[in-house]
Structure formats: structure tokens, C-alpha cells
Design a protein around this motif. Sequence first.
Motif, PDB file in Angstrom:
ATOM      1  N   ARG A 123       0.854  -1.357   0.002  1.00  0.00           N
ATOM      2  CA  ARG A 123       0.144   0.015   0.004  1.00  0.00           C
ATOM      3  C   ARG A 123       0.731   1.328  -0.142  1.00  0.00           C
ATOM      4  O   ARG A 123       0.463   2.172  -0.264  1.00  0.00           O
ATOM      5  CB  ARG A 123      -1.039   0.128   1.300  1.00  0.00           C
ATOM      6  N   PHE A 124       2.056   1.413   0.341  1.00  0.00           N
ATOM      7  CA  PHE A 124       3.067   2.516   0.334  1.00  0.00           C
ATOM      8  C   PHE A 124       3.881   2.302  -0.994  1.00  0.00           C
ATOM      9  O   PHE A 124       4.134   3.524  -1.565  1.00  0.00           O
ATOM     10  CB  PHE A 124       3.775   2.373   1.577  1.00  0.00           C
TER      11      PHE A 124
ATOM     12  N   PHE B 226      15.017  11.488  -1.938  1.00  0.00           N
ATOM     13  CA  PHE B 226      15.356  11.722  -0.472  1.00  0.00           C
ATOM     14  C   PHE B 226      14.065  11.544   0.370  1.00  0.00           C
ATOM     15  O   PHE B 226      13.818  11.022   1.555  1.00  0.00           O
ATOM     16  CB  PHE B 226      16.512  12.784  -0.144  1.00  0.00           C
ATOM     17  N   LEU B 227      13.051  12.562  -0.318  1.00  0.00           N
ATOM     18  CA  LEU B 227      11.782  12.672   0.595  1.00  0.00           C
ATOM     19  C   LEU B 227      11.014  11.200   0.530  1.00  0.00           C
ATOM     20  O   LEU B 227      10.669  10.885   1.605  1.00  0.00           O
ATOM     21  CB  LEU B 227      10.887  13.731  -0.036  1.00  0.00           C
ATOM     22  N   ILE B 228      11.016  10.723  -0.634  1.00  0.00           N
ATOM     23  CA  ILE B 228      10.363   9.264  -0.619  1.00  0.00           C
ATOM     24  C   ILE B 228      11.175   8.333   0.448  1.00  0.00           C
ATOM     25  O   ILE B 228      10.604   7.422   1.067  1.00  0.00           O
ATOM     26  CB  ILE B 228      10.555   8.835  -2.055  1.00  0.00           C
ATOM     27  N   ALA B 229      12.585   8.254   0.570  1.00  0.00           N
ATOM     28  CA  ALA B 229      13.079   7.441   1.348  1.00  0.00           C
ATOM     29  C   ALA B 229      12.874   7.748   2.991  1.00  0.00           C
ATOM     30  O   ALA B 229      12.848   6.948   3.477  1.00  0.00           O
ATOM     31  CB  ALA B 229      14.896   7.747   1.099  1.00  0.00           C
ATOM     32  N   TYR B 230      12.833   9.108   3.163  1.00  0.00           N
ATOM     33  CA  TYR B 230      12.317   9.450   4.569  1.00  0.00           C
ATOM     34  C   TYR B 230      10.981   8.793   4.835  1.00  0.00           C
ATOM     35  O   TYR B 230      10.967   8.297   5.907  1.00  0.00           O
ATOM     36  CB  TYR B 230      12.671  11.173   4.533  1.00  0.00           C
TER      37      TYR B 230
ATOM     38  N   TYR C 298       9.347   6.401   3.672  1.00  0.00           N
ATOM     39  CA  TYR C 298       9.575   4.989   3.558  1.00  0.00           C
ATOM     40  C   TYR C 298       9.945   4.395   5.166  1.00  0.00           C
ATOM     41  O   TYR C 298       9.366   3.623   5.708  1.00  0.00           O
ATOM     42  CB  TYR C 298      10.055   4.344   2.438  1.00  0.00           C
ATOM     43  N   ALA C 299      11.010   5.071   5.403  1.00  0.00           N
ATOM     44  CA  ALA C 299      11.512   4.856   6.658  1.00  0.00           C
ATOM     45  C   ALA C 299      10.659   5.032   7.792  1.00  0.00           C
ATOM     46  O   ALA C 299      10.642   4.352   9.034  1.00  0.00           O
ATOM     47  CB  ALA C 299      12.894   5.619   6.959  1.00  0.00           C
ATOM     48  N   ARG C 300      10.090   6.016   7.730  1.00  0.00           N
ATOM     49  CA  ARG C 300       8.810   6.406   8.860  1.00  0.00           C
ATOM     50  C   ARG C 300       7.718   5.646   8.833  1.00  0.00           C
ATOM     51  O   ARG C 300       7.352   5.010   9.729  1.00  0.00           O
ATOM     52  CB  ARG C 300       8.589   8.010   8.569  1.00  0.00           C
ATOM     53  N   HIS C 301       7.288   5.093   7.514  1.00  0.00           N
ATOM     54  CA  HIS C 301       6.203   4.218   7.303  1.00  0.00           C
ATOM     55  C   HIS C 301       6.826   2.931   7.993  1.00  0.00           C
ATOM     56  O   HIS C 301       5.873   2.282   8.529  1.00  0.00           O
ATOM     57  CB  HIS C 301       6.017   4.178   5.838  1.00  0.00           C
ATOM     58  N   ALA C 302       7.916   2.242   7.638  1.00  0.00           N
ATOM     59  CA  ALA C 302       8.337   1.303   8.068  1.00  0.00           C
ATOM     60  C   ALA C 302       8.437   0.981   9.292  1.00  0.00           C
ATOM     61  O   ALA C 302       8.160  -0.033  10.076  1.00  0.00           O
ATOM     62  CB  ALA C 302       9.769   0.747   7.464  1.00  0.00           C
ATOM     63  N   GLU C 303       8.936   2.063  10.062  1.00  0.00           N
ATOM     64  CA  GLU C 303       9.141   2.133  11.438  1.00  0.00           C
ATOM     65  C   GLU C 303       7.718   2.060  12.365  1.00  0.00           C
ATOM     66  O   GLU C 303       7.849   1.496  13.161  1.00  0.00           O
ATOM     67  CB  GLU C 303       9.854   3.377  12.123  1.00  0.00           C
ATOM     68  N   ARG C 304       6.743   2.830  11.726  1.00  0.00           N
ATOM     69  CA  ARG C 304       5.456   2.775  12.300  1.00  0.00           C
ATOM     70  C   ARG C 304       4.755   1.374  11.911  1.00  0.00           C
ATOM     71  O   ARG C 304       3.990   1.011  13.060  1.00  0.00           O
ATOM     72  CB  ARG C 304       4.734   4.072  12.015  1.00  0.00           C
ATOM     73  N   ARG C 305       4.559   1.129  10.872  1.00  0.00           N
ATOM     74  CA  ARG C 305       3.733   0.102  10.169  1.00  0.00           C
ATOM     75  C   ARG C 305       3.953  -1.095   9.956  1.00  0.00           C
ATOM     76  O   ARG C 305       3.335  -2.241  10.016  1.00  0.00           O
ATOM     77  CB  ARG C 305       2.842   0.825   8.912  1.00  0.00           C
ATOM     78  N   LEU C 306       5.401  -1.178   9.565  1.00  0.00           N
ATOM     79  CA  LEU C 306       5.823  -2.532   9.193  1.00  0.00           C
ATOM     80  C   LEU C 306       6.766  -3.349  10.196  1.00  0.00           C
ATOM     81  O   LEU C 306       6.701  -4.424  10.524  1.00  0.00           O
ATOM     82  CB  LEU C 306       6.738  -2.457   8.017  1.00  0.00           C
ATOM     83  N   ASP C 307       7.667  -2.397  10.795  1.00  0.00           N
ATOM     84  CA  ASP C 307       8.718  -3.025  11.917  1.00  0.00           C
ATOM     85  C   ASP C 307       7.901  -3.637  13.078  1.00  0.00           C
ATOM     86  O   ASP C 307       8.375  -5.038  13.391  1.00  0.00           O
ATOM     87  CB  ASP C 307       9.344  -1.984  12.509  1.00  0.00           C
ATOM     88  N   PRO C 308       6.819  -3.076  13.595  1.00  0.00           N
ATOM     89  CA  PRO C 308       6.178  -3.992  14.682  1.00  0.00           C
ATOM     90  C   PRO C 308       5.554  -5.329  14.437  1.00  0.00           C
ATOM     91  O   PRO C 308       5.954  -6.409  14.973  1.00  0.00           O
ATOM     92  CB  PRO C 308       5.190  -2.927  15.303  1.00  0.00           C
ATOM     93  N   VAL C 309       4.957  -5.375  13.219  1.00  0.00           N
ATOM     94  CA  VAL C 309       4.523  -6.721  12.511  1.00  0.00           C
ATOM     95  C   VAL C 309       5.726  -7.594  12.352  1.00  0.00           C
ATOM     96  O   VAL C 309       5.544  -8.689  12.691  1.00  0.00           O
ATOM     97  CB  VAL C 309       3.461  -6.154  11.607  1.00  0.00           C
TER      98      VAL C 309
END
Length: 117
Positions: free
Chosen positions: A30-31, A80-84, A86-97
Motif C-alpha cells: 500500500r505504500f 530523499f523525501l520518498i526514502a524518508y 518509507y523509513a517512517r512508514h516502516a518504523e510505524r507500520r511494518l517493523d512492529p508486525v
Amino acid sequence: MSVDKSATGTVYERFQGTTEFQELRRRFRRFVFPMTAAFLAWYLLYVVLSGWARDFMGTELFGAVNVALVFGLLQFVSTFLIAYLYARHAERRLDPVSDEIRARIEAESAPAAKDAP
């Protein structure tokens, strides 16, 4: 998460069918897919304008800086904005799962590792 321990295949193959793993993949897609499409459209716009709208791209904004140079630099900024993002998205939505799934895989694999010679 329920994994059929009697199913054939590796522990990783069995976990791929779980709802948690499918949710992780859905969140990733989705991202990534919309962001990839947006970036490719933005890049294609830059290339098309550079090839077919030379007068517009050659318009000087100030000094020797023209529209084409600004668009080219904005390509780096958007990368660089997309990389930032994505890192934020991964930290919040992907990493916990993914951390939860990894912990369960390691817990299931640990007894098998102890039994190995």
C-alpha cells in the motif's frame, strides 16, 4: 497467529500463509506501489518536458538557473523525501508486525535447532 506445525515445508514457508504475514505484505504494498507510480510519473514528466518542451524548460528563473535545472534538482529532493517517508512508514507500520513474526519464527525454530547435531 496459527501456524500448522504438521504442514510440510520450512518454517518460513508455513508462516507465509498466516494472516499476519499477509497483512505485513499488504501494508508494504500500500505504500510502495503508489509511491513508485508517483515517482515514475514525476520522472517521466521531467524527461518528456526536457525532450518536447525545450522552450519551457529553458526559461531562466534567475541568473543562469532555468526550469530544467530546478526540475533536475527536485528529482534528488523527491528521492530523499520518498526514502524518508518509507523509513517512517516502516518504523510505524511494518517493523512492529515483522518483529512479532520474526519472534514467532525464532521461537518455533529454536526447538529444531536444539535437536540438530
